[in-house]
Design a protein around this motif. Structure first.
Motif: not given
Length: 392
Positions: A220-249
Motif C-alpha cells: 500500500v505504501i509503495l502504491l501510494v508513492s507510485l500514484l503520488a509520483a504520477i501526480a506530482s512528478l508527472g505534472m512537473y513534466t508538463f508545467l511549460a504547456p500549462l503556462l502557455a508560453g510564459r518563461p518557465v524557469a
C-alpha cells in the motif's frame, strides 16, 4: 547504555542534535540530486561534443534513471545485512568513480555505460543512506534525519543543478560532473571517518527478502508513492504547456524552493504525527494544489506561484513519512533498506507513466489544464487509498 542519574543527563540541545553522519549523508544526497537532473541541462553541450542528436544524448538520462530505479533494488537485495556500512561506502565510491569516469569518457557509448553505473550507485546509496541515518540518530529523530537527507537531495536539484550548469557553460560539460564527483569524494572521506558501526542486522535470505512484496502494508505504501509520483512528478513534466508560453524557469525555481522547504519542515512533524495520517494530509494538500494550479494560471502567471510552491513542498515532503513507515514496517525483518529502494523505484516508474500518459493526451490535443486536473484526481485517489491505513 543509558544513565538516569543527573550526572549523566545530556543538555536538551545536545539530545536533539543529529549526528554528523546524518549531515554527511545529506551532502551525498545533494550530489545525487545534482547528478539526477543535471544531465538533462547538459544535453545541448554533450550532443555536439559526441556528434549525436539531442534526442540521442537524452538516452543518458534514460540510462541513469532506469539503472537507478531498476538496478539499485537488486543490489540492495543482495547486500549482506552485516555489511550495511561497507555497502553504503561502496555505493558512494561507485557513484563518485562513475561520475569522474563520465567526465573522462572518450566516446558516447562509454558515457552511456558510466551514467548507468552512476545511477546504480546513486540508488543504492540513497536507500542505504536513509536506513543508516535512521539507525544512528536518537530516539524520536528518525523523521528529522530522513527529512535532512531528502532536503539535501532537493537542495542539490534546486541549487546544485543551476550552479553546475553555470560551471559547464564556462568550463565545458564535464566540469559539472567533476563537481558531482568532488562532492561525492568529500562525502566519502567524511563518512569513512564519522559514520559509526551500524547495528548488526540478522542475515536474511534473498527469498525471505522478496517476501516483503507480499507484505500488504508495504504494498500500500509503495502504491501510494507510485500514484503520488504520477501526480506530482508527472505534472512537473508538463508545467511549460500549462503556462502557455510564459518563461518557465521562475516557476521551476518556485517549485524547487518549495521542495527544499517542505523536505526540511516536515521532519519534526514526522516524529510527532502518525505516519499514515501525515501522508494523508500531504496527499490532500497535493491534490488541492494541483487542482488550483490551472485556475491560478488563468488568473495570471504570478498567481500560479502559490500553488506551485505548495505543490513542490508537499510533493517532496511526502517521501519523508513514506520512507519512515517503510523502515518501521520492516524493522523486525531487517530489510527496510530494500523497501526504501523499492519506494525509489516506484517514484521513477510513476514519473515515466505520467510522462507517457501526458504526452499521449497532448498528442490527442487535450488542453493542458486537463493534465493538472487529472494529476489532482490521481493524488485524490492516492489519498483514498491512504484512508485504508488510517488505523495502522
Amino acid at each position: 547504555m543509558s544513565h538516569s542519574s543527573p550526572g549523566y543527563a545530556q543538555p536538551a540541545a545536545a539530545a536533539s542534535r543529529l549526528p554528523a553522519a546524518v549531515y554527511l549523508i545529506a551532502l551525498g544526497a545533494f550530489a545525487l540530486g545534482m547528478a539526477s537532473y543535471v544531465t538533462a541541462g547538459l544535453l545541448p553541450l554533450i550532443a555536439p561534443a559526441f556528434q549525436v542528436s539531442v534526442a540521442g544524448a537524452a538516452q543518458l538520462v534514460t540510462a541513469f534513471t532506469l539503472a537507478y530505479g531498476l538496478g539499485s533494488p537488486v543490489l540492495v537485495a543482495v547486500l549482506p545485512a552485516r555489511r550495511q556500512r561497507l555497502g553504503l561506502l561502496a555505493a558512494l565510491a561507485l557513484f563518485t568513480v562513475a561520475n569522474g569516469a563520465s567526465a573522462l569518457a572518450g566516446d558516447f557509448s562509454s558515457l552511456l555505460v558510466w551514467r548507468a553505473v552512476a545511477g546504480i550507485g546513486a540508488g543504492v546509496y540513497l536507500a542505504t543512506g536513509i536506513a543508516a541515518a535512521a539507525a544512528v540518530c536518537g530516539a524520536g529523530q528518525q523523521g528529522k534525519s530522513i527529512a535532512v537527507i531528502m532536503g539535501g537531495m532537493a537542495s542539490g536539484t534546486v541549487l546544485g543543478v543551476p550552479l553546475s550548469l553555470l560551471l559547464a557553460e564556462r568550463l565545458g560539460w564535464s566540469a559539472a560532473l567533476w563537481l558531482v564527483a568532488a562532492l561525492g569524494l568529500a562525502t566519502l572521506i567524511g563518512l569513512a571517518s564519522r559514520l559509526p558501526a551500524l547495528p548488526a542486522a540478522q542475515e536474511v535470505s534473498l527469498r525471505r527478502k522478496l517476501a516483503l512484496l507480499r507484505d500488504q502494508k508495504v504494498l500500500v505504501i509503495l502504491l501510494v508513492s507510485l500514484l503520488a509520483a504520477i501526480a506530482s512528478l508527472g505534472m512537473y513534466t508538463f508545467l511549460a504547456p500549462l503556462l502557455a508560453g510564459r518563461p518557465v524557469a521562475p516557476f521551476l525555481w518556485a517549485w524547487g524552493i518549495g521542495g527544499v522547504l517542505g523536505s526540511f519542515l516536515v521532519g519534526p512533524l514526522a516524529d510527532k504525527v502518525r505516519g499514515p495520517m501525515l501522508t494523508l494530509a500531504i496527499l490532500v494538500l497535493l491534490s488541492l494544489a494541483l487542482l488550483a494550479l490551472p485556475l491560478a494560471a488563468y488568473w495570471g502567471a504570478w498567481w500560479a506561484v502559490l500553488p506551485i510552491v505548495l505543490w513542490g513542498a508537499v510533493g517532496w515532503a511526502l517521501q519523508v513519512p513514506q520512507n519512515q513507515q517503510l523502515l518501521q514496517a520492516r524493522a523486525a525483518q531487517g530489510d527496510g533498506n530494500l523497501a526504501v529502494a523499492l519506494n525509489e523505484s516506484a517514484l521513477y516508474l510513476g514519473s515515466a507513466i505520467a510522462a507517457a500518459a501526458g504526452g499521449l493526451l497532448l498528442l490527442l490535443d487535450w488542453p493542458a489544464w486537463t493534465l493538472a486536473v487529472g494529476a489532482a484526481a490521481v493524488a485524490a485517489l492516492a489519498a483514498l487509498l491512504q484512508l485504508t491505513r488510517r488505523l495502522d
